[in-house]
Motif scaffolding. Structure first.
Motif, PDB file in Angstrom:
ATOM      1  N   LEU A 260      -5.066  11.546 -10.054  1.00  0.00           N
ATOM      2  CA  LEU A 260      -3.784  12.422  -9.737  1.00  0.00           C
ATOM      3  C   LEU A 260      -3.068  13.324 -11.135  1.00  0.00           C
ATOM      4  O   LEU A 260      -2.996  14.414 -10.921  1.00  0.00           O
ATOM      5  CB  LEU A 260      -2.567  11.416  -9.492  1.00  0.00           C
ATOM      6  CG  LEU A 260      -1.270  11.618  -8.468  1.00  0.00           C
ATOM      7  CD1 LEU A 260      -1.791  11.952  -7.145  1.00  0.00           C
ATOM      8  CD2 LEU A 260      -0.326  11.042  -8.609  1.00  0.00           C
TER       9      LEU A 260
ATOM     10  N   PHE B 204       0.913  -1.040   0.132  1.00  0.00           N
ATOM     11  CA  PHE B 204      -0.004   0.086   0.002  1.00  0.00           C
ATOM     12  C   PHE B 204       0.791   1.300   0.019  1.00  0.00           C
ATOM     13  O   PHE B 204       0.349   2.317  -0.843  1.00  0.00           O
ATOM     14  CB  PHE B 204      -0.898   0.008   1.242  1.00  0.00           C
ATOM     15  CG  PHE B 204      -2.161  -0.783   0.993  1.00  0.00           C
ATOM     16  CD1 PHE B 204      -3.253  -0.318   0.181  1.00  0.00           C
ATOM     17  CD2 PHE B 204      -2.231  -2.007   1.451  1.00  0.00           C
ATOM     18  CE1 PHE B 204      -4.458  -0.840   0.074  1.00  0.00           C
ATOM     19  CE2 PHE B 204      -3.404  -2.899   1.301  1.00  0.00           C
ATOM     20  CZ  PHE B 204      -4.492  -2.185   0.659  1.00  0.00           C
TER      21      PHE B 204
ATOM     22  N   GLU C 116       2.417   2.239  -3.369  1.00  0.00           N
ATOM     23  CA  GLU C 116       1.495   2.798  -4.473  1.00  0.00           C
ATOM     24  C   GLU C 116       1.348   4.362  -3.685  1.00  0.00           C
ATOM     25  O   GLU C 116       1.420   5.375  -4.648  1.00  0.00           O
ATOM     26  CB  GLU C 116       0.065   2.327  -4.069  1.00  0.00           C
ATOM     27  CG  GLU C 116      -0.139   1.082  -4.880  1.00  0.00           C
ATOM     28  CD  GLU C 116      -0.099   1.456  -6.459  1.00  0.00           C
ATOM     29  OE1 GLU C 116      -0.967   2.024  -6.993  1.00  0.00           O
ATOM     30  OE2 GLU C 116       0.958   0.972  -7.284  1.00  0.00           O
TER      31      GLU C 116
ATOM     32  N   SER D 283      -6.300   1.225  -8.978  1.00  0.00           N
ATOM     33  CA  SER D 283      -4.876   1.853  -9.348  1.00  0.00           C
ATOM     34  C   SER D 283      -5.243   2.971 -10.141  1.00  0.00           C
ATOM     35  O   SER D 283      -4.627   3.944 -10.379  1.00  0.00           O
ATOM     36  CB  SER D 283      -3.988   0.850  -9.845  1.00  0.00           C
ATOM     37  OG  SER D 283      -3.052   0.622  -8.876  1.00  0.00           O
TER      38      SER D 283
ATOM     39  N   GLU E 157      -7.089   6.152  -9.362  1.00  0.00           N
ATOM     40  CA  GLU E 157      -5.971   6.735  -8.581  1.00  0.00           C
ATOM     41  C   GLU E 157      -5.121   7.743  -9.262  1.00  0.00           C
ATOM     42  O   GLU E 157      -4.948   8.882  -8.979  1.00  0.00           O
ATOM     43  CB  GLU E 157      -5.257   5.947  -7.527  1.00  0.00           C
ATOM     44  CG  GLU E 157      -6.142   5.752  -6.257  1.00  0.00           C
ATOM     45  CD  GLU E 157      -5.463   4.508  -5.320  1.00  0.00           C
ATOM     46  OE1 GLU E 157      -4.403   3.706  -5.862  1.00  0.00           O
ATOM     47  OE2 GLU E 157      -6.127   4.142  -4.215  1.00  0.00           O
ATOM     48  N   HIS E 158      -4.541   6.909 -10.304  1.00  0.00           N
ATOM     49  CA  HIS E 158      -3.720   7.829 -11.110  1.00  0.00           C
ATOM     50  C   HIS E 158      -4.236   8.710 -11.939  1.00  0.00           C
ATOM     51  O   HIS E 158      -3.894   9.650 -12.492  1.00  0.00           O
ATOM     52  CB  HIS E 158      -2.630   6.567 -12.070  1.00  0.00           C
ATOM     53  CG  HIS E 158      -1.764   6.069 -11.171  1.00  0.00           C
ATOM     54  ND1 HIS E 158      -0.739   5.762 -11.717  1.00  0.00           N
ATOM     55  CD2 HIS E 158      -1.780   5.444  -9.977  1.00  0.00           C
ATOM     56  CE1 HIS E 158       0.170   5.185 -10.724  1.00  0.00           C
ATOM     57  NE2 HIS E 158      -0.656   4.890  -9.717  1.00  0.00           N
TER      58      HIS E 158
ATOM     59  N   TRP F 142       4.724   6.260  -4.605  1.00  0.00           N
ATOM     60  CA  TRP F 142       4.587   6.324  -6.060  1.00  0.00           C
ATOM     61  C   TRP F 142       3.980   7.513  -6.569  1.00  0.00           C
ATOM     62  O   TRP F 142       4.204   8.094  -7.363  1.00  0.00           O
ATOM     63  CB  TRP F 142       4.420   4.965  -6.695  1.00  0.00           C
ATOM     64  CG  TRP F 142       4.325   4.987  -8.078  1.00  0.00           C
ATOM     65  CD1 TRP F 142       3.235   4.443  -8.921  1.00  0.00           C
ATOM     66  CD2 TRP F 142       5.640   5.276  -9.114  1.00  0.00           C
ATOM     67  NE1 TRP F 142       3.931   4.740 -10.186  1.00  0.00           N
ATOM     68  CE2 TRP F 142       5.029   5.174 -10.439  1.00  0.00           C
ATOM     69  CE3 TRP F 142       6.769   6.001  -8.911  1.00  0.00           C
ATOM     70  CZ2 TRP F 142       6.012   5.695 -11.457  1.00  0.00           C
ATOM     71  CZ3 TRP F 142       7.752   5.994  -9.910  1.00  0.00           C
ATOM     72  CH2 TRP F 142       7.111   5.949 -11.247  1.00  0.00           C
ATOM     73  N   ALA F 143       2.663   7.569  -6.058  1.00  0.00           N
ATOM     74  CA  ALA F 143       1.704   8.624  -6.283  1.00  0.00           C
ATOM     75  C   ALA F 143       2.224   9.797  -5.964  1.00  0.00           C
ATOM     76  O   ALA F 143       2.281  10.989  -6.887  1.00  0.00           O
ATOM     77  CB  ALA F 143       0.442   8.303  -5.743  1.00  0.00           C
TER      78      ALA F 143
END
Lengths: 223, 223
Positions: B220, A108, A111, B213, B216-217, A114-115
Motif C-alpha cells: 500500500l 477482515f 483491515e 499485515s 499488505e501495508h 483501514w487500508a
C-alpha cells in the motif's frame, strides 16, 4: 447410469425433501445477511475508531483483529457453543454461528477499510481540514467516499467467503441448508438431498460470485 | 475466578489431553503439507489454462473457478465423503479432504495466479520470445517469477485461509487438532482441550497473520 440417477437425482426423494431444503435456504439467506450487516458495520466502526489514533485503543484493535484472523471460524463457533456454557454464557447454535462469523468478517473488513483509509493521501486530509471541515466531516465527505471505492472488490470477496461459512452452522445444529440436506439424506438413505442442497448453495452464491467478479473489473485497484 | 480456571484452563485435564492434542496437531500439519502444495499446483494449472488461446477453454475455466468459489468447502467435503459411496466409490477421509481442498483452493489460487500473470506487460512476453525462448520457457523464467512476486501477499493470505480451513476435516472424523480437542472435551466434560487447541492454532498462525499485515501495508505504501 440408472443407479447413478436413482442415487443422486431421485425424483421421489426430491419432491419429499424439497420443502425442508427451502426452509434451509431461507435460514441460510437470513443468517448470511445478518453476518454481512453486523460484520461490515462493526469492521467499519473499528476502522473509524482506529483512524482517531488513540494508541492504547489501536493496540487492542490490532490484537483483536489478529486473533479473529488467525483462528479458524469453526474453532470460534465451537468455542462459543460448547465452551462458553461452562462460563455461564449459553447461546443457540444460530447465535454462536452469527456472532462468530460476524466477528471474523469484522476483523477482515476492519483491515480492508483501514487500508482504504490509509490509501487516501495525506494531502486530502490537510486540504479538507484547511477548508474548515471538522474531523468527522473530513472522514464522512472526503476520506470515506474515496476509501470505500477502493475497498469494494476485496470487501465483496471477503464477505462472500465468510458468508459461505454459514454451512459451518451445521456442526452446532443450525437448521440451514447443509443440516437439512444431511438430515434428509440419513432419513431417506439416499444422497439426492445433498444434490438439492448443493444446488441451493449454487443458486444463492453463484450470482454473488459473478457479481463480485464484475465489481473487480469495474472498480479495480489502480496500480 | 477459580471456576473459570477450572473450566477453561484446567491444568490436570490439559496434561491428560496433551498427547492426543499433539497427535491432532501433527495431523493438521501433515494435512497442510499435502493440501497447500496440491492447491498451489492445481491453481497454477487453472491459471495457465485460463490464459489459453482457445476461447472455449477460457470460458470453461471461468465456470470452474466460479462454481467452486460459490460452493462452501464444507458442503463440497460432505458431498464427496457421504455422496461418493453411493456412486460405488469408497473414499477414505484423508483422500476426501484432499480432493475437496484441491477443487476449492485451486480456484482461489488460480484466480490469484491469473491476476499475477495478467499484471506482467505484453511487451515482456514479446521480448522474451524474440530472444528465442519458447512459450514454456518464457512462462517459467520470465513471467511467473515476476507474477508471483506481484501477488505474494494474496498467495500468503490464501494459504492462511487454507490452513484454517483444515479444521473442517473434523466433520468427517479425520483426527486432526479440532477433532481431537472435541473428543477430549466430550470425554472430560471440560472445555480446556478446546481452549488449548485454539491457542495452538493461534501460535501456528499468528506469525503468518502479522507477516501478511506487514506485506499488505508495504504494498500500500509503495503505491
Amino acid at each position: 447410469m440408472d443407479n447413478f440417477l436413482f442415487s443422486f437425482f431421485n425424483l421421489d426423494v426430491m419432491v419429499r425433501y424439497f420443502p425442508a431444503i427451502v426452509d434451509g435456504f431461507i435460514l441460510t439467506t437470513y443468517l448470511g445477511l445478518a453476518v454481512v450487516l453486523t460484520g461490515l458495520g462493526l469492521g467499519l466502526t473499528l476502522a473509524l475508531i482506529r483512524s482517531l489514533r488513540w494508541r492504547v485503543v489501536n493496540v487492542l484493535i490490532v490484537i483483536a483483529v489478529d486473533v479473529f484472523r488467525a483462528l479458524p471460524p469453526l474453532v470460534i463457533i465451537i468455542l462459543f457453543y460448547f465452551a462458553l456454557p461452562s462460563a455461564g454464557v449459553t447461546m443457540t447454535g444460530f447465535t454462536a454461528t452469527w456472532l462468530s462469523l460476524s466477528l471474523v468478517l469484522a476483523a477482515f473488513s476492519e483491515e480492508i477499510f483501514w487500508a482504504g483509509i490509509l490509501a487516501v493521501q495525506k494531502g486530502q486530509w490537510e486540504a479538507a481540514r484547511s477548508t474548515g471541515l471538522g474531523l468527522g466531516q473530513t472522514l464522512a465527505y472526503v476520506v470515506l467516499p474515496q476509501a470505500v471505492r477502493l475497498t469494494i472488490p476485496p470487501l465483496v470477496n471477503r464477505a462472500i467467503a465468510i458468508t459461505k461459512g454459514t454451512a459451518l452452522g451445521s456442526v452446532v445444529a443450525v437448521q440451514e441448508i447443509l443440516t437439512q440436506a444431511t438430515t434428509a439424506q440419513s432419513f431417506s438413505g439416499n444422497p439426492t438431498p445433498l444434490t438439492l442442497g448443493a444446488l441451493a448453495y449454487l443458486i444463492l452464491f453463484l450470482p454473488v460470485v459473478i457479481f463480485g467478479r464484475w465489481l473487480e473489473t469495474r472498480f479495480a485497484w489502480r496500480r | 475466578m477459580q471456576t473459570l480456571i477450572d473450566n477453561f484452563f484446567n491444568l490436570e485435564i490439559v496434561v491428560a489431553a496433551w498427547p492426543i492434542l499433539l497427535q491432532g496437531f501433527g495431523m493438521t500439519l501433515l494435512l497442510c503439507a499435502v493440501v497447500v502444495p496440491v492447491g498451489l499446483a492445481g491453481g497454477l494449472v487453472v491459471a495457465l489454462l485460463s490464459g489459453a488461446r482457445s476461447r472455449c477453454l477460457r470460458w470453461i475455466m471461468v465456470g470452474y473457478v466460479d462454481f467452486f468459489r460459490a460452493f462452501p468447502p464444507l458442503v463440497l467435503l460432505i458431498f464427496i465423503y457421504f455422496g461418493f459411496p453411493f456412486a460405488g466409490i469408497d473414499i477414505p477421509e484423508f483422500a476426501a479432504v484432499v480432493l475437496a481442498f484441491l477443487l476449492n483452493s485451486s480456484s482461489y489460487y488460480g484466480e490469484i495466479f491469473r491476476a499475477g500473470i495478467e499484471s506482467i506487460g505484453r511487451a515482456q512476453i514479446d521480448a522474451a520470445r524474440s530472444t528465442g525462448l519458447t512459450a514454456g520457457q518464457t512462462m517459467r523464467h520470465v513471467i511467473l517469477p515476476q507474477a508471483i512476486r506481484n501477488v505474494l501477499p494474496d498467495l500468503i493470505g490464501n494459504t492462511l485461509e487454507v490452513v484454517k480451513l483444515t479444521s473442517i476435516a473434523s466433520v468427517v472424523a479425520l483426527q486432526e487438532l479440532l477433532y481431537m480437542a472435541r473428543q477430549a472435551q466430550s470425554v472430560t466434560y471440560n472445555a480446556s482441550p478446546i481452549v488449548v487447541a485454539a491457542l495452538m492454532y493461534l501460535v501456528l498462525l499468528w506469525p503468518l497473520v502479522r507477516l501478511l499485515s506487514r506485506l499488505e501495508h508495504k504494498t500500500l505504501a509503495g503505491r
